[in-house]
Design a protein around this motif. Structure first.
Motif, mmCIF file in Angstrom:
data_model
loop_
_atom_site.group_PDB
_atom_site.id
_atom_site.type_symbol
_atom_site.label_atom_id
_atom_site.label_comp_id
_atom_site.label_asym_id
_atom_site.label_seq_id
_atom_site.Cartn_x
_atom_site.Cartn_y
_atom_site.Cartn_z
ATOM 1 N N ALA A 119 0.429 -1.534 0.096
ATOM 2 C CA ALA A 119 -0.086 -0.182 0.415
ATOM 3 C C ALA A 119 0.705 0.664 0.288
ATOM 4 O O ALA A 119 0.483 2.237 -0.631
ATOM 5 C CB ALA A 119 -0.481 -0.016 0.915
ATOM 6 N N GLN A 120 2.114 0.918 0.679
ATOM 7 C CA GLN A 120 2.796 2.506 0.496
ATOM 8 C C GLN A 120 3.707 2.837 -1.067
ATOM 9 O O GLN A 120 3.282 4.159 -1.186
ATOM 10 C CB GLN A 120 4.155 1.957 1.740
ATOM 11 C CG GLN A 120 3.661 1.423 2.819
ATOM 12 C CD GLN A 120 4.943 1.618 4.036
ATOM 13 O OE1 GLN A 120 6.371 0.985 3.632
ATOM 14 N NE2 GLN A 120 4.671 2.144 5.055
ATOM 15 N N ARG A 121 3.551 1.263 -1.684
ATOM 16 C CA ARG A 121 4.356 1.423 -3.292
ATOM 17 C C ARG A 121 2.965 2.117 -4.002
ATOM 18 O O ARG A 121 3.247 2.701 -5.094
ATOM 19 C CB ARG A 121 4.737 0.362 -3.714
ATOM 20 C CG ARG A 121 5.687 0.048 -2.785
ATOM 21 C CD ARG A 121 7.050 -0.483 -2.742
ATOM 22 N NE ARG A 121 6.304 -2.569 -3.886
ATOM 23 C CZ ARG A 121 6.211 -2.628 -3.090
ATOM 24 N NH1 ARG A 121 6.417 -3.436 -1.718
ATOM 25 N NH2 ARG A 121 5.292 -3.942 -3.731
ATOM 26 N N LEU A 122 2.022 2.068 -3.692
ATOM 27 C CA LEU A 122 0.700 2.330 -4.879
ATOM 28 C C LEU A 122 0.698 3.250 -5.125
ATOM 29 O O LEU A 122 0.034 3.242 -6.389
ATOM 30 C CB LEU A 122 -0.154 1.435 -3.989
ATOM 31 C CG LEU A 122 -1.433 0.832 -4.534
ATOM 32 C CD1 LEU A 122 -1.620 0.289 -6.791
ATOM 33 C CD2 LEU A 122 -2.461 1.212 -4.565
ATOM 34 N N PRO A 123 0.259 4.218 -4.555
ATOM 35 C CA PRO A 123 0.371 5.828 -4.963
ATOM 36 C C PRO A 123 1.219 5.890 -6.380
ATOM 37 O O PRO A 123 1.135 7.258 -6.479
ATOM 38 C CB PRO A 123 0.175 6.151 -3.956
ATOM 39 C CG PRO A 123 0.275 5.648 -2.509
ATOM 40 C CD PRO A 123 0.773 4.216 -3.508
ATOM 41 N N ALA A 124 2.564 5.569 -6.377
ATOM 42 C CA ALA A 124 3.851 5.912 -7.222
ATOM 43 C C ALA A 124 3.567 5.033 -8.399
ATOM 44 O O ALA A 124 4.067 5.821 -10.075
ATOM 45 C CB ALA A 124 4.748 5.184 -6.126
ATOM 46 N N PHE A 125 2.456 3.863 -8.181
ATOM 47 C CA PHE A 125 2.141 3.757 -9.989
ATOM 48 C C PHE A 125 1.432 4.598 -10.702
ATOM 49 O O PHE A 125 2.233 4.611 -11.960
ATOM 50 C CB PHE A 125 1.166 1.980 -9.774
ATOM 51 C CG PHE A 125 1.942 1.501 -9.176
ATOM 52 C CD1 PHE A 125 2.197 -0.106 -10.093
ATOM 53 C CD2 PHE A 125 2.901 0.845 -7.952
ATOM 54 C CE1 PHE A 125 3.006 -0.874 -9.500
ATOM 55 C CE2 PHE A 125 3.441 -0.245 -7.878
ATOM 56 C CZ PHE A 125 3.386 -1.261 -8.556
ATOM 57 N N PRO A 126 0.192 5.735 -10.091
ATOM 58 C CA PRO A 126 0.122 6.408 -11.453
ATOM 59 C C PRO A 126 0.967 7.343 -12.202
ATOM 60 O O PRO A 126 0.629 7.510 -13.401
ATOM 61 C CB PRO A 126 -1.154 7.011 -11.039
ATOM 62 C CG PRO A 126 -1.503 6.118 -9.744
ATOM 63 C CD PRO A 126 -0.479 5.034 -9.339
#
Length: 721
Positions: free
Chosen positions: A234-241
């Motif tokens: 979840a910590q890395r997820l915002p970086a995907f977009p």
């Protein structure tokens, strides 16, 4: 007699070998015949499974399975979304039945398994692939504006985890060799020969009789790396977009965004719900205009150009070239020599001095050595390629060649002199090719004794990366000469397009409108940073001012001078064009000629990245107000309207050459399907394109104004040819 395209063969050990073979197609695809055959086969497997110990799924074709029926998908509209969703769910339900049969199933992959083919293999419990160049494995749907709709997103996420699935399989759609797919986990075994494939599958089935349940169907299964609610992920997820936006350059391309959404959303629910989410995204993409355009370009148009239909009658005997002389050993000539030698052709690399020729050979050697260092070529293969290239300064050394490709400086007198010398030494059947990018072939033909044997072959730089070659027919070029040139381009594994003669031909002529339109906006005071940024948002792989630096500002002046000279000879005057005064000032007032000269629209520091020259903002920019969409439209529509004029002038005669020539040669946004498709792929068709051009002409100048020819085409229908 059964019409089932999936042959059934059961051995004494209770193993059934299913062999796919569509009798009406060169490759197996997910068409109606496959769907019905799979339904019948699954019914039988389920009815007889108590007597089965395993299943091998393979193909009688040279490939395993080609994927979805793109001809059918490419003709859909938004009104077909519900039907596409239902059909997708039906095919996936079949694969789910195979996956949960209760008997282990092995995919024996005997060749390419791309898209739907790999999705079928993913539904099996074990995958064995044949080694060799013909085997390609992957999910390349994103390159057609689609996502893998046959379970590819759902299964790769569960097999590899969200991040690995996205980065290694889905977002860029790579095609792996069997060995690479084994390393990535896409296949479980690789065999060296076709004869070993099915026996290896049967051996695995005998050793693993209980291996008929996928991990995600077992108790306690967790997605590798965690699902989106897992704290670490979840910590890395915002970086995907943000990563995706950077990768796309801000371009509005729906498929990668849908893939990301389907992967993340599907990872939070059970398998069957994730599969339905994937189907809904697929149906939305398949019935949208972007996938229609991209399928037209990268499937339909690509087949047209590779089939040879633009070169003459189907079934004609192909010509083969064994030796070629490349005249001019600069970067372009050396690049052409490299492409020829890799294809197995003997090359005489000639320049005015042996030292120059050997310097060109050094460039060829550098390209080959780099592939060896990268592990993409053996040292023995490299030596074999280099042995085919002979540097020379003597015309006598090229007397025996089958073809000549001239690649000297873009100057008529120089090229004319070179061909005069060539004609004195080569045989009467030698193919004569000029790698000119702007000079009319007909003009070069006029002084020739063998004008019918001359044709233009416009390669693009750098040759080792650019697959396109523009074949230009002069007024006196014979059909046989054109066919020989087309076959030579295919022989060296490049993509040929066909155009007729005229200054700039097609690609250079249209490319010039792109860079001049960008410079015209600089002249108007538009912030250069915005021009570059909006070009990337429009889908251009590079920004126009940066591209102009690469080709050099002095080349633009050189082309203009040639056009002015030609106009004077005809008793007319070439009018000045918007943006040209900026180029003159850049060269004459500020000594900024482009990247090769160390300074252009950009600064090129010895260390660090290039950046826009601050003087642009001081001397030109007035922060003129203009919307981002207007900037994008001016760049894209200017190229498209010039493409229409190329059709009107007879330079272009087929839409496949127009679309792929612009995409692969001059960077037209690929998600549009190319300029010919861009003009017609809208709710109002060609009439809508004409209407928008009129708006741009009213606002920005008559260069955007549609001709009467184009208006008549729009009034009659939606066809450019």
């Amino acid at each position: 007699m059964s019409t089932n395209m999936i042959a059934w063969e059961k051995d004494a050990d209770g193993i059934v070998t299913l062999t796919m073979d569509d009798p009406d197609a060169r490759v197996n695809t997910m068409n109606e015949r496959y769907r019905d055959a799979m339904e019948e086969t699954l019914d039988r497997l389920e009815a007889e499974k108590d007597g089965l110990t395993g299943v091998v799924l393979t193909s009688a074709k040279g490939t395993f399975f080609a994927g979805g029926d793109l001809d059918s998908i490419g003709s859909t509209t938004e009104d077909d979304a519900a039907e596409i969703f239902a059909e997708t769910e039906h095919i996936k339900a079949q694969l789910r039945r195979l996956e949960t049969l209760g008997v282990p199933v092995v995919a024996a992959i005997n060749g390419a398994a791309l898209g739907g083919g790999f999705e079928i293999a993913l539904a099996c419990h074990h995958r064995i692939a044949l080694a060799g160049k013909k085997t390609k494995i992957g999910l390349p749907e994103v390159s057609l504006g689609l996502l893998p709709g046959g379970g590819g997103v759902t299964r790769t996420v569960r097999l590899f985890g969200i991040e690995k699935a996205l980065m290694e399989w889905l977002l860029e759609g790579p095609q792996y060799s069997a060995e690479e797919a084994l390393e990535k986990g896409g296949v479980d075994e690789v065999v060296a020969s076709a004869e070993e494939l099915v026996p290896a599958a049967k051996t695995w089935l005998k050793e693993n009789p209980e291996a008929h349940t996928k991990p995600w169907d077992g108790k306690g299964y967790k997605i590798p790396g965690g699902n989106p609610t897992h704290p670490g992920f979840a910590q890395r997820l915002p970086a995907f977009p943000a990563m995706l936006r950077a990768k796309l350059g801000g371009a509005d391309v729906p498929a990668p965004k849908a893939i990301l959404s389907a992967a993340v959303e599907g990872a939070q629910v059970d398998f069957d719900t994730a599969s339905r989410i994937e189907s809904r995204y697929f149906a939305g993409l398949a019935t949208g205009r972007t996938s229609t355009a991209m399928i037209q370009a990268f499937h339909t148009d690509m087949q047209t150009l590779r089939s040879g239909s633009i070169a003459g009658e189907k079934g004609r005997e192909k010509n083969t070239v064994n030796s070629v002389a490349v005249l001019g050993a600069g970067m372009m000539g050396a690049g052409i020599a490299h492409a020829l030698a890799i294809a197995g052709i003997e090359v005489m690399l000639k320049d005015v001095s042996l030292a120059n020729a050997e310097k060109g050979f050094g460039h060829v050697k550098g390209l080959v050595d780099k592939r060896v260092q990268q592990g993409k070529m053996s040292a023995e293969k490299a030596e074999e390629i280099l042995a085919r290239v002979t540097p020379t300064e003597s015309y006598d050394d090229i007397a025996h060649v089958d073809a000549v490709i001239e690649a000297v400086f873009e100057d008529f007198d120089l090229k004319n002199s070179v061909f005069t010398d060539v004609e004195k030494v080569v045989g009467p059947d030698t193919l004569l090719c000029s790698n000119t990018s702007t000079l009319p072939i007909t003009q070069l033909q006029q002084p020739r004794e063998r004008s019918a044997d001359m044709v233009g072959l416009h390669f693009f730089s750098p040759v080792h990366r650019m697959k396109l070659v523009e074949i230009i027919k002069g007024e006196q070029t014979s059909q046989r000469t054109f066919e020989r040139a087309y076959d030579l381009v295919q022989q060296i594994r490049k993509l040929p397009i066909a155009v007729n003669d005229g200054r700039g031909f097609y690609t250079s002529r249209v490319y010039g409108t792109l860079i001049l339109e960008a410079v015209a906006m600089v002249e108007e005071g538009v912030n250069p940073q915005r021009i570059e940024r909006e070009a990337r948002h429009a889908g251009f792989p590079a920004s126009p001012l940066a591209m102009l630096d690469e080709v050099s500002l002095t080349l633009v002046q050189h082309i203009r001078a040639a056009e002015e000279k030609e106009a004077k000879e005809l008793g007319t005057e070439r009018p000045a064009r918007p943006g040209e005064s900026v180029i003159d000032r850049m060269i004459e007032d500020f000594d900024r000629k482009g990247r090769a000269a160390g300074a252009g629209f950009y600064e090129y520091p010895e260390e660090g990245r290039k950046f826009l020259w601050p003087g642009l903002f001081e001397h030109f920019s007035q922060d003129t107000e203009i919307s981002g969409q207007e900037i994008q439209d001016r760049l894209v529509y200017r190229m498209a309207i010039e493409t229409a004029r190329c059709f009107e002038d007879g330079i272009l005669t087929d839409t496949a050459s127009a679309n792929l020539g612009a995409i692969f040669g001059i960077g037209f946004p690929p998600q549009t399907g190319g300029p010919a498709t861009f003009m017609v792929n809208r709710p109002e068709g060609l009439a809508g394109f004409v209407s928008r051009c009129d708006e741009l002409a009213d606002a920005h100048g008559e260069r955007f104004r549609p001709s009467e020819w184009l208006r008549e085409r729009a009034a009659k229908g939606n066809d450019l040819v």
